[in-house]
Enzyme design. Sequence first.
Site, mmCIF file in Angstrom:
data_model
loop_
_atom_site.group_PDB
_atom_site.id
_atom_site.type_symbol
_atom_site.label_atom_id
_atom_site.label_comp_id
_atom_site.label_asym_id
_atom_site.label_seq_id
_atom_site.Cartn_x
_atom_site.Cartn_y
_atom_site.Cartn_z
ATOM 1 N N ASP A 260 -4.999 -10.611 -9.821
ATOM 2 C CA ASP A 260 -5.002 -10.868 -10.649
ATOM 3 C C ASP A 260 -5.369 -10.538 -12.037
ATOM 4 O O ASP A 260 -6.984 -10.689 -12.105
ATOM 5 C CB ASP A 260 -4.252 -12.391 -10.476
ATOM 6 C CG ASP A 260 -3.592 -12.361 -9.770
ATOM 7 O OD1 ASP A 260 -2.037 -11.344 -9.554
ATOM 8 O OD2 ASP A 260 -3.161 -13.271 -8.506
ATOM 9 N N GLU B 202 -15.025 0.579 -6.187
ATOM 10 C CA GLU B 202 -14.912 -1.107 -6.035
ATOM 11 C C GLU B 202 -16.063 -1.538 -6.543
ATOM 12 O O GLU B 202 -17.410 -1.612 -6.315
ATOM 13 C CB GLU B 202 -14.512 -0.965 -4.576
ATOM 14 C CG GLU B 202 -14.348 -2.979 -4.193
ATOM 15 C CD GLU B 202 -13.431 -3.124 -4.927
ATOM 16 O OE1 GLU B 202 -14.100 -4.287 -5.187
ATOM 17 O OE2 GLU B 202 -12.018 -3.112 -5.188
ATOM 18 N N PRO C 17 -13.658 -10.526 -12.815
ATOM 19 C CA PRO C 17 -14.037 -8.879 -13.739
ATOM 20 C C PRO C 17 -11.857 -7.834 -13.791
ATOM 21 O O PRO C 17 -12.781 -6.863 -14.756
ATOM 22 C CB PRO C 17 -14.367 -8.042 -12.608
ATOM 23 C CG PRO C 17 -15.518 -9.365 -12.262
ATOM 24 C CD PRO C 17 -13.704 -11.196 -11.949
ATOM 25 N N HIS D 108 0.929 -1.427 0.131
ATOM 26 C CA HIS D 108 -0.194 -0.246 0.379
ATOM 27 C C HIS D 108 1.074 1.390 0.357
ATOM 28 O O HIS D 108 0.529 2.190 -0.506
ATOM 29 C CB HIS D 108 -0.945 0.015 1.197
ATOM 30 C CG HIS D 108 -2.119 -1.171 1.230
ATOM 31 N ND1 HIS D 108 -1.997 -2.005 1.955
ATOM 32 C CD2 HIS D 108 -2.783 -1.241 0.233
ATOM 33 C CE1 HIS D 108 -3.250 -3.122 1.777
ATOM 34 N NE2 HIS D 108 -3.556 -2.004 0.219
ATOM 35 N N ASP E 240 -18.966 -0.819 -11.284
ATOM 36 C CA ASP E 240 -17.672 -1.355 -12.387
ATOM 37 C C ASP E 240 -16.331 -0.415 -12.862
ATOM 38 O O ASP E 240 -16.623 0.928 -13.525
ATOM 39 C CB ASP E 240 -18.109 -1.755 -13.748
ATOM 40 C CG ASP E 240 -17.045 -2.495 -14.710
ATOM 41 O OD1 ASP E 240 -15.779 -2.250 -14.734
ATOM 42 O OD2 ASP E 240 -17.572 -2.651 -16.160
ATOM 43 N N GLY E 241 -15.203 -0.478 -12.249
ATOM 44 C CA GLY E 241 -14.316 1.038 -12.671
ATOM 45 C C GLY E 241 -13.289 0.946 -13.683
ATOM 46 O O GLY E 241 -13.319 1.949 -13.991
ATOM 47 N N ASP F 71 -5.413 -0.481 -8.388
ATOM 48 C CA ASP F 71 -4.756 -1.190 -7.197
ATOM 49 C C ASP F 71 -5.929 -2.984 -7.339
ATOM 50 O O ASP F 71 -7.118 -2.620 -6.321
ATOM 51 C CB ASP F 71 -5.502 -0.814 -5.864
ATOM 52 C CG ASP F 71 -4.969 -1.630 -4.634
ATOM 53 O OD1 ASP F 71 -4.726 -2.810 -5.031
ATOM 54 O OD2 ASP F 71 -5.579 -1.253 -3.258
#
Length: 258
Positions: free
Chosen positions: A130, A77, A134, A33, A108-109, A127
């Site tokens: 893997d 998020e 989505p 972070h 949905d980013g 951020d």
Amino acid sequence: MLFRSVLDSYSHGKFLAIDNMVMCTERDEFHYHEMITHPVMQTHGNAKNVLVIGGGDGGTIRELFKYDQIEKVTMVEIDEAVVRASKAHLPTIASEFGNPKLNLIIGDGIQFVKDAPANSYDVIIVDGSDPAGPAKGLFTSEFYNNCKNALKEGGLVVTQGESPMFHEGTFVELNKCLKGIFGEKAVHTMLFHATTYPSGMWSLQVGVKGSSHPAKDFNKDGARQFSQAKGLKYYNEDLHTAAFALPTFVRSMLGEKA
């Protein structure tokens, strides 16, 4: 369907797992972070409007709100359950969800960035997890073209770039993707220790919408003062520069010269 869990361990405290893959642990989450946040924030120098895609555990926004000049953080998020679980079980990581400067959007980013007005953000932090399910869309040229469009001139996007030891193909392809969008000289790779991630070596990849070089164009004394004043545990002014120094085999993978 994703399987989410918060478990407790003897060695690393509580940890968040999604589909049996460790996302973060109480013991070493600060490695990730702090590194996904502070090098780009220190390079920019005065980021006030920041977009975070993913980051449902809250660690990235915790680090962002250490900057007094921040006026607004928009966090998109897709998985509300991760936010809820982190608030309930990982309070030291999820400590800033109540910050009035935060605009938390459960959605949905990828679509959010596509719809974002041009020249909106000083910094974009991707951020994500893997490239499965989505999150696959976070590794495409369309997504990063949209990120570049949403950045103000002089802005930076940083994304977790997988491990060159464990996800070699994805690591290289993401780097090529970013260079195709931002230009070869405007993409920079960082490496850092992520002790609970596969291989222990993890990358962050940075695209710059401008001419700044994140390894060189930052206020070293200011970064030193900031890291000390905020009690950072991983990032410091020397590590900022050192993280961009790549092993020879990684340079070769990326087709970069010394």
